[in-house]
Design an enzyme around this catalytic site. Structure first.
Site, PDB file in Angstrom:
ATOM      1  N   CYS A  33       0.854  -1.189   0.000  1.00 38.06           N
ATOM      2  CA  CYS A  33       0.000   0.000   0.000  1.00 38.06           C
ATOM      3  C   CYS A  33       0.890   1.239   0.000  1.00 38.06           C
ATOM      4  O   CYS A  33       1.789   1.367   0.831  1.00 38.06           O
ATOM      5  CB  CYS A  33      -0.902  -0.012   1.234  1.00 38.06           C
ATOM      6  SG  CYS A  33      -1.921   1.473   1.412  1.00 38.06           S
ATOM      7  N   CYS A  37       0.369   3.256   3.516  1.00 37.85           N
ATOM      8  CA  CYS A  37       0.829   2.781   4.828  1.00 37.85           C
ATOM      9  C   CYS A  37       1.922   1.721   4.764  1.00 37.85           C
ATOM     10  O   CYS A  37       2.500   1.378   5.797  1.00 37.85           O
ATOM     11  CB  CYS A  37      -0.353   2.262   5.641  1.00 37.85           C
ATOM     12  SG  CYS A  37      -1.048   0.696   5.066  1.00 37.85           S
ATOM     13  N   CYS A  92      -5.220   0.753   6.498  1.00 32.96           N
ATOM     14  CA  CYS A  92      -5.430   2.206   6.538  1.00 32.96           C
ATOM     15  C   CYS A  92      -6.703   2.664   5.840  1.00 32.96           C
ATOM     16  O   CYS A  92      -7.044   3.844   5.881  1.00 32.96           O
ATOM     17  CB  CYS A  92      -4.228   2.941   5.968  1.00 32.96           C
ATOM     18  SG  CYS A  92      -4.001   2.753   4.180  1.00 32.96           S
ATOM     19  N   CYS A 147      -8.279  -5.602  -9.977  1.00 31.71           N
ATOM     20  CA  CYS A 147      -7.894  -4.519 -10.885  1.00 31.71           C
ATOM     21  C   CYS A 147      -7.474  -3.326 -10.023  1.00 31.71           C
ATOM     22  O   CYS A 147      -8.319  -2.608  -9.497  1.00 31.71           O
ATOM     23  CB  CYS A 147      -9.086  -4.198 -11.778  1.00 31.71           C
ATOM     24  SG  CYS A 147      -8.756  -2.936 -13.003  1.00 31.71           S
TER      25      CYS A 147
END
Length: 153
Positions: A66, A69, A118, A140
Site C-alpha cells: 500500500c 501505509c 489504513c 484490478c
C-alpha cells in the site's frame, strides 16, 4: 488444479471513520503525506487513467505494498496481463490485508478493494471474466495505490 472462488464478502457500509483502521490518520495528515494524485485515488476512491500507471506492464518480481501505509498486499507471482489498463492480480497476499466494500457508484454493483490497515482505496475485484487464473478473480488495482518492493536476490 484450479480452485474456484467466489467474489469475497463485502461490507455494505463504506467505513470512513479513521478509528476503524490500525493506521489511522486525519485527512489533513493524509493530504500532507500524499501527492494530490495519490490522495485523489487512495483517499477519495478515484481511478487513474488506463494504461498510464507505472506498474501496468511491469514484470519485476517482488511485493506490492500500500502506497499510503506500506502494508504488503500482492505478490508479483499473482500478477497477470488482463489487457485492461491496470495492474491485475488473481489473489491478495492474504485475505486479512484487504477489505471489500459494496460499490454501487456507477449504477451497477461492483466490489471495491481497500487496504485493511489504513482504509485506502486500491481498486476493484471482478469475478468470472474468463481469465485462466487459479481463482477466477481479477483484482484490478491502481498503480498509484501501490509501491513495488523488488525481490532481493
Amino acid at each position: 488444479m484450479s480452485t474456484q472462488h467466489s467474489t469475497p464478502a463485502t461490507d455494505s457500509a463504506r467505513p470512513d471513520a479513521a478509528a476503524a483502521y490500525s493506521q489511522a490518520k486525519s485527512e489533513q495528515e493524509w493530504r500532507e503525506q500524499l501527492s494530490p494524485e495519490e490522495y485523489h485515488v487512495l483517499r477519495e476512491a478515484g481511478t487513474e487513467r488506463p494504461f498510464t500507471g507505472e506498474y501496468n506492464s511491469t514484470t519485476t518480481e517482488g511485493v506490492y505494498a500500500c502506497r499510503a501505509c506500506g502494508v504488503e498486499l500482492f505478490r508479483s507471482e499473482t500478477k497477470f496481463e488482463a489487457h485492461c489498463g491496470w495492474p491485475s492480480f488473481y489473489a491478495p497476499l492474504a485475505e486479512d490485508r484487504v477489505q471489500y466494500i459494496q460499490d454501487d457508484s456507477l449504477g451497477r454493483p461492483r466490489t471495491e478493494v481497500r487496504c485493511a490497515s489504513c482504509g485506502s482505496h486500491l481498486g476493484h475485484v471482478f469475478e468470472g471474466e474468463g481469465y485462466e487464473t487459479p481463482t477466477d478473480l481479477r483484482y484490478c488495482m491502481n498503480s498509484i495505490s501501490m509501491t513495488l518492493v523488488p525481490a532481493q536476490d
